[in-house]
Scaffold this active site. Structure first.
Site, PDB file in Angstrom:
ATOM      1  N   SER A  30      12.224   5.379   7.660  1.00 56.51           N
ATOM      2  CA  SER A  30      11.920   4.806   8.831  1.00 56.51           C
ATOM      3  C   SER A  30      12.412   3.559   9.042  1.00 56.51           C
ATOM      4  O   SER A  30      12.069   2.716   8.372  1.00 56.51           O
ATOM      5  CB  SER A  30      10.268   4.930   9.299  1.00 56.51           C
ATOM      6  OG  SER A  30      10.055   4.280  10.414  1.00 56.51           O
ATOM      7  N   CYS A  56       7.100  -8.413   6.166  1.00 57.23           N
ATOM      8  CA  CYS A  56       8.228  -7.650   6.622  1.00 57.23           C
ATOM      9  C   CYS A  56       8.765  -8.879   7.612  1.00 57.23           C
ATOM     10  O   CYS A  56       7.881  -9.653   8.323  1.00 57.23           O
ATOM     11  CB  CYS A  56       7.818  -6.442   7.570  1.00 57.23           C
ATOM     12  SG  CYS A  56       9.448  -5.796   8.564  1.00 57.23           S
ATOM     13  N   CYS A 108       3.327   7.973   1.779  1.00 57.99           N
ATOM     14  CA  CYS A 108       3.952   6.916   2.424  1.00 57.99           C
ATOM     15  C   CYS A 108       3.878   5.825   1.589  1.00 57.99           C
ATOM     16  O   CYS A 108       2.972   5.371   1.322  1.00 57.99           O
ATOM     17  CB  CYS A 108       3.071   6.816   3.808  1.00 57.99           C
ATOM     18  SG  CYS A 108       3.389   5.318   4.820  1.00 57.99           S
ATOM     19  N   ASN A 141      -2.800   1.435  16.140  1.00 58.20           N
ATOM     20  CA  ASN A 141      -3.784   1.256  15.449  1.00 58.20           C
ATOM     21  C   ASN A 141      -4.092  -0.378  15.512  1.00 58.20           C
ATOM     22  O   ASN A 141      -3.396  -1.002  14.854  1.00 58.20           O
ATOM     23  CB  ASN A 141      -3.304   1.456  14.016  1.00 58.20           C
ATOM     24  CG  ASN A 141      -4.528   1.266  12.774  1.00 58.20           C
ATOM     25  OD1 ASN A 141      -5.716   1.660  13.364  1.00 58.20           O
ATOM     26  ND2 ASN A 141      -4.202   1.011  11.555  1.00 58.20           N
ATOM     27  N   CYS A 147       2.211  -4.571  14.783  1.00 61.35           N
ATOM     28  CA  CYS A 147       2.293  -4.412  13.524  1.00 61.35           C
ATOM     29  C   CYS A 147       1.681  -5.381  12.706  1.00 61.35           C
ATOM     30  O   CYS A 147       2.288  -6.470  12.676  1.00 61.35           O
ATOM     31  CB  CYS A 147       3.725  -4.082  12.851  1.00 61.35           C
ATOM     32  SG  CYS A 147       3.773  -3.732  11.068  1.00 61.35           S
ATOM     33  N   GLY A 163       6.886  -2.972   5.305  1.00 60.32           N
ATOM     34  CA  GLY A 163       8.280  -3.338   5.375  1.00 60.32           C
ATOM     35  C   GLY A 163       9.373  -2.498   5.747  1.00 60.32           C
ATOM     36  O   GLY A 163       9.289  -1.503   6.378  1.00 60.32           O
ATOM     37  N   GLU A 164      10.623  -3.203   5.974  1.00 59.95           N
ATOM     38  CA  GLU A 164      11.761  -2.572   6.673  1.00 59.95           C
ATOM     39  C   GLU A 164      12.829  -2.075   5.579  1.00 59.95           C
ATOM     40  O   GLU A 164      13.289  -2.993   5.053  1.00 59.95           O
ATOM     41  CB  GLU A 164      12.304  -3.683   7.485  1.00 59.95           C
ATOM     42  CG  GLU A 164      13.668  -3.162   8.029  1.00 59.95           C
ATOM     43  CD  GLU A 164      13.615  -1.601   8.849  1.00 59.95           C
ATOM     44  OE1 GLU A 164      12.907  -1.330   9.668  1.00 59.95           O
ATOM     45  OE2 GLU A 164      14.606  -0.842   8.251  1.00 59.95           O
ATOM     46  N   CYS A 197      -0.942   1.917   8.593  1.00 59.87           N
ATOM     47  CA  CYS A 197      -0.145   0.830   8.891  1.00 59.87           C
ATOM     48  C   CYS A 197      -0.698  -0.473   8.434  1.00 59.87           C
ATOM     49  O   CYS A 197      -1.150  -1.516   9.461  1.00 59.87           O
ATOM     50  CB  CYS A 197       0.326   0.763  10.328  1.00 59.87           C
ATOM     51  SG  CYS A 197       1.072   2.356  10.682  1.00 59.87           S
ATOM     52  N   GLU A 255       0.752  -1.115  -0.027  1.00 61.35           N
ATOM     53  CA  GLU A 255       0.277  -0.040  -0.019  1.00 61.35           C
ATOM     54  C   GLU A 255       0.803   1.154  -0.121  1.00 61.35           C
ATOM     55  O   GLU A 255       1.852   1.285   0.310  1.00 61.35           O
ATOM     56  CB  GLU A 255      -0.943   0.009   1.376  1.00 61.35           C
ATOM     57  CG  GLU A 255      -0.174   0.197   2.555  1.00 61.35           C
ATOM     58  CD  GLU A 255      -1.177  -0.008   3.800  1.00 61.35           C
ATOM     59  OE1 GLU A 255      -2.082  -0.562   3.505  1.00 61.35           O
ATOM     60  OE2 GLU A 255      -0.534  -0.102   4.761  1.00 61.35           O
ATOM     61  N   SER A 264      12.005   3.754  14.881  1.00 62.79           N
ATOM     62  CA  SER A 264      11.015   3.321  15.594  1.00 62.79           C
ATOM     63  C   SER A 264      11.296   2.676  16.978  1.00 62.79           C
ATOM     64  O   SER A 264      11.953   1.551  17.083  1.00 62.79           O
ATOM     65  CB  SER A 264      10.174   1.917  14.840  1.00 62.79           C
ATOM     66  OG  SER A 264       9.860   2.654  13.667  1.00 62.79           O
ATOM     67  N   LEU A 265      11.200   3.234  17.826  1.00 61.28           N
ATOM     68  CA  LEU A 265      11.837   2.927  19.250  1.00 61.28           C
ATOM     69  C   LEU A 265      10.815   2.191  20.095  1.00 61.28           C
ATOM     70  O   LEU A 265      11.419   1.005  20.506  1.00 61.28           O
ATOM     71  CB  LEU A 265      12.352   4.428  20.034  1.00 61.28           C
ATOM     72  CG  LEU A 265      13.156   3.993  21.059  1.00 61.28           C
ATOM     73  CD1 LEU A 265      14.521   3.385  20.872  1.00 61.28           C
ATOM     74  CD2 LEU A 265      13.581   5.489  21.964  1.00 61.28           C
ATOM     75  N   HIS A 266       9.871   2.789  20.394  1.00 65.47           N
ATOM     76  CA  HIS A 266       8.671   1.887  21.315  1.00 65.47           C
ATOM     77  C   HIS A 266       8.940   1.312  22.392  1.00 65.47           C
ATOM     78  O   HIS A 266       8.034   1.009  23.070  1.00 65.47           O
ATOM     79  CB  HIS A 266       8.126   0.749  20.110  1.00 65.47           C
ATOM     80  CG  HIS A 266       7.916   1.092  18.705  1.00 65.47           C
ATOM     81  ND1 HIS A 266       7.137   2.126  18.517  1.00 65.47           N
ATOM     82  CD2 HIS A 266       8.271   0.656  17.649  1.00 65.47           C
ATOM     83  CE1 HIS A 266       7.122   2.226  17.201  1.00 65.47           C
ATOM     84  NE2 HIS A 266       7.654   1.316  16.576  1.00 65.47           N
ATOM     85  N   CYS A 303       7.434  -7.352  14.160  1.00 63.99           N
ATOM     86  CA  CYS A 303       7.131  -6.358  15.619  1.00 63.99           C
ATOM     87  C   CYS A 303       5.499  -6.896  15.931  1.00 63.99           C
ATOM     88  O   CYS A 303       4.708  -7.020  15.132  1.00 63.99           O
ATOM     89  CB  CYS A 303       6.951  -4.915  15.182  1.00 63.99           C
ATOM     90  SG  CYS A 303       8.555  -4.345  14.674  1.00 63.99           S
TER      91      CYS A 303
HETATM   92  N1  SAH Z   1       9.579  -1.141   9.283  1.00 65.84           N
HETATM   93  C1  SAH Z   1       9.782   0.375   9.434  1.00 65.84           C
HETATM   94  C2  SAH Z   1       8.981   1.201   8.550  1.00 65.84           C
HETATM   95  C3  SAH Z   1       7.568   0.760   8.640  1.00 65.84           C
HETATM   96  S1  SAH Z   1       6.443   0.830  10.032  1.00 65.84           S
HETATM   97  C4  SAH Z   1       9.524   0.831  10.824  1.00 65.84           C
HETATM   98  O1  SAH Z   1       9.302   0.020  11.472  1.00 65.84           O
HETATM   99  O2  SAH Z   1      10.148   1.878  11.376  1.00 65.84           O
HETATM  100  C5  SAH Z   1       6.199   2.664   9.997  1.00 65.84           C
HETATM  101  C6  SAH Z   1       5.748   2.948  11.438  1.00 65.84           C
HETATM  102  O3  SAH Z   1       4.438   2.493  11.660  1.00 65.84           O
HETATM  103  C7  SAH Z   1       6.703   2.522  12.440  1.00 65.84           C
HETATM  104  O4  SAH Z   1       7.009   3.342  13.465  1.00 65.84           O
HETATM  105  C8  SAH Z   1       5.718   1.465  13.244  1.00 65.84           C
HETATM  106  O5  SAH Z   1       6.174   1.101  14.126  1.00 65.84           O
HETATM  107  C9  SAH Z   1       4.409   1.906  13.177  1.00 65.84           C
HETATM  108  N2  SAH Z   1       3.498   1.069  13.235  1.00 65.84           N
HETATM  109  C10 SAH Z   1       3.248  -0.287  12.756  1.00 65.84           C
HETATM  110  N3  SAH Z   1       2.219  -0.930  13.167  1.00 65.84           N
HETATM  111  C11 SAH Z   1       1.448  -0.081  13.999  1.00 65.84           C
HETATM  112  C12 SAH Z   1       0.266   0.050  14.536  1.00 65.84           C
HETATM  113  N4  SAH Z   1      -0.482  -1.159  14.339  1.00 65.84           N
HETATM  114  N5  SAH Z   1      -0.183   1.190  15.073  1.00 65.84           N
HETATM  115  C13 SAH Z   1       0.536   2.205  14.997  1.00 65.84           C
HETATM  116  N6  SAH Z   1       1.630   2.324  14.288  1.00 65.84           N
HETATM  117  C14 SAH Z   1       2.135   1.131  13.780  1.00 65.84           C
HETATM  118 FE1  SF4 Z   2       8.401  -4.443   9.974  1.00 68.18          FE
HETATM  119 FE2  SF4 Z   2       8.227  -2.001  10.713  1.00 68.18          FE
HETATM  120 FE3  SF4 Z   2       6.180  -3.580  10.917  1.00 68.18          FE
HETATM  121 FE4  SF4 Z   2       8.192  -3.706  12.512  1.00 68.18          FE
HETATM  122  S1  SF4 Z   2       6.851  -1.993  12.371  1.00 68.18           S
HETATM  123  S2  SF4 Z   2       7.290  -5.440  11.511  1.00 68.18           S
HETATM  124  S3  SF4 Z   2      10.003  -3.394  11.086  1.00 68.18           S
HETATM  125  S4  SF4 Z   2       7.213  -2.900   9.093  1.00 68.18           S
END
Ligand code: SAH
Ligand code: SF4
Length: 383
Positions: free
Chosen positions: A197, A111, A104, A302, A118, A165-166, A345, A91, A219-221, A115
């Site tokens: 990102s 991926c 975006c 989300n 995600c 994706g990463e 996302c 997407e 993406s620290l989290h 995570c």
């Molecule tokens: N893989 C890369 C880029 C794609 S994800 C990364 O992880 O940075 C882009 C952003 O969306 C990241 O910060 C990710 O942590 C966030 N993200 C993924 N799933 C999400 C969700 N369900 N709700 C909110 N943010 C989310």
């Molecule tokens: Fe991959 Fe980014 Fe999703 Fe983590 S947040 S699974 S690195 S797309």
């Protein structure tokens, strides 16, 4: 097999033209036709010599992605789902704002990082996108939007690699795609307005700082390793201290003087005042003495059922933000856009893959070939 010219940055296209016995300025003209004018038919490229056009017809093509669906939100956000074959879809989302237009885009189908919060991660990894497939999302969206909004001017001013994706696990395809975005003969985007990102692929952050330094979001989290190990499994390979050191090294070459940390707010998991205080400590430990070196972007989670996680309530997010702000850390809470079309996302692509799996099972019984739900022209009436 002929070459898809979307796979080349300008140097790559010049090398390709050289093989055809053509000079570099021809590659520049061709690049401009494709990316600035959105042209894919060589016969329309009228200032190219007829002999070159004939050679191109034999050896090359310009192939975008087919659109499976388009969703328009009431707030102007548009989301496309592109077919990348074999039941995979990726997407791209366009987010208009007063002073910018942000696209975006995705870098992989699925991926491998996995995570927990995600939905792309939950789908698993299918494959890397090619440079052409990454660029095709921008190529299509930019020229679609110009027609849609009836403007000859550039519509997309910012690109964020925050779709599926990463990006730093698809490095060799990513870099030529970024170069095409930045090239004055391509999209002419500023380095500060193209953001990669990453979940923290440390060695590739170092390479990116040398090969193509653009803005970086990390993406620290989580503020500590045990929690981050659990949420972002890549942390077991590249723990927080290494990641933050890599951020500081990146800053020496970055077009902006700060890194954006993304932090997805998960109810009761990473959103307590203690977590915020731990973050403040981390940021201070890694400060370089040059003032602000990072900003925080708190993202409302989300939710999707398989995650078993919940979005933090708004007051919890505000309290968290306040602790960071009071410590002098620039913090924003991301506005959710396109909520009515699930523009955040991985959600829609997740749906499609699930549907695809069901269809695949049916197909095994009846040998049906999956077709796009709609094709480009049906979806884009003015095309
Ligand atoms: N893989 C890369 C880029 C794609 S994800 C990364 O992880 O940075 C882009 C952003 O969306 C990241 O910060 C990710 O942590 C966030 N993200 C993924 N799933 C999400 C969700 N369900 N709700 C909110 N943010 C989310
Ligand atoms: Fe991959 Fe980014 Fe999703 Fe983590 S947040 S699974 S690195 S797309």
């Amino acid at each position: 097999m002929t070459a898809n010219l979307l796979d080349f940055d300008l140097d790559g296209l010049a090398a390709f033209c050289d093989q055809l016995g053509e000079k570099r300025f021809r590659a520049t003209q061709l690049f401009r036709w494709i990316h600035q004018r959105g042209e894919s038919n060589f016969d329309q490229m009228t200032d190219l010599a007829k002999s070159l056009r004939e050679k191109l017809k034999v050896h090359a093509h310009v192939a975008g992605l087919s659109v499976l669906s388009r969703h328009d939100s009431a707030d102007g956000t548009i989301k496309w789902l592109f077919n990348v074959g074999d039941g995979n879809a990726v997407e791209a989302v366009f987010i208009p704002e007063d002073d910018r237009g942000t696209l975006c885009i995705s870098s992989q189908a699925g991926c491998a990082v996995g995570c927990r919060f995600c939905s792309t991660g939950h789908q698993g990894f299918s494959r890397n996108l090619s440079t052409g497939e990454i660029v095709a999302q921008l190529w299509f969206a930019e020229h679609f939007l110009r027609r849609h909004l009836n403007t000859p001017d550039r519509v997309i001013s910012n690109v964020v690699m925050m779709g599926m994706g990463e990006p730093l696990q698809n490095y060799s395809a990513l870099v030529p795609a970024l170069k095409t975005m930045l090239d004055d003969h391509g999209y002419g985007l500023s380095r500060r307005r193209v953001t990669v990102s990453t979940s923290g692929v440390v060695p590739m952050m170092q390479r990116l700082s040398q090969d193509c330094p653009v803005a970086l979001a990390v993406s620290l989290h989580a503020p500590n390793d045990p929690l981050r190990d659990n949420l972002v499994p890549l942390n077991r390979k590249y723990p927080i201290a290494e990641l933050l050191d890599a951020c500081n090294q990146y800053l020496e070459f970055a077009p902006r003087d700060f890194i954006t940390f993304e932090y997805c707010m998960l109810d009761g998991v990473n959103d307590t005042p203690e977590h915020a205080q731990q973050l403040v400590k981390l940021v201070r430990q890694h400060a370089t003495g040059k003032g602000v070196w990072c900003k925080f972007n708190l993202i409302p989670f989300n939710p999707f059922p398989a995650s078993g996680l919940l979005r933090s309530p708004a007051p919890q997010v505000q309290a968290f933000a306040k602790i960071l702000l009071d410590a002098g850390i620039v913090t924003t809470v991301r506005k959710t856009r396109g909520d009515d079309i699930d523009a955040a996302c991985g959600q829609l692509a997740g749906d499609v893959r699930d549907r695809t799996r069901v269809n695949e099972r049916i197909a095994q019984q009846r040998t049906i070939v999956l077709k796009p739900v709609t094709d480009l022209t049906a979806n884009n009436k003015e095309a």
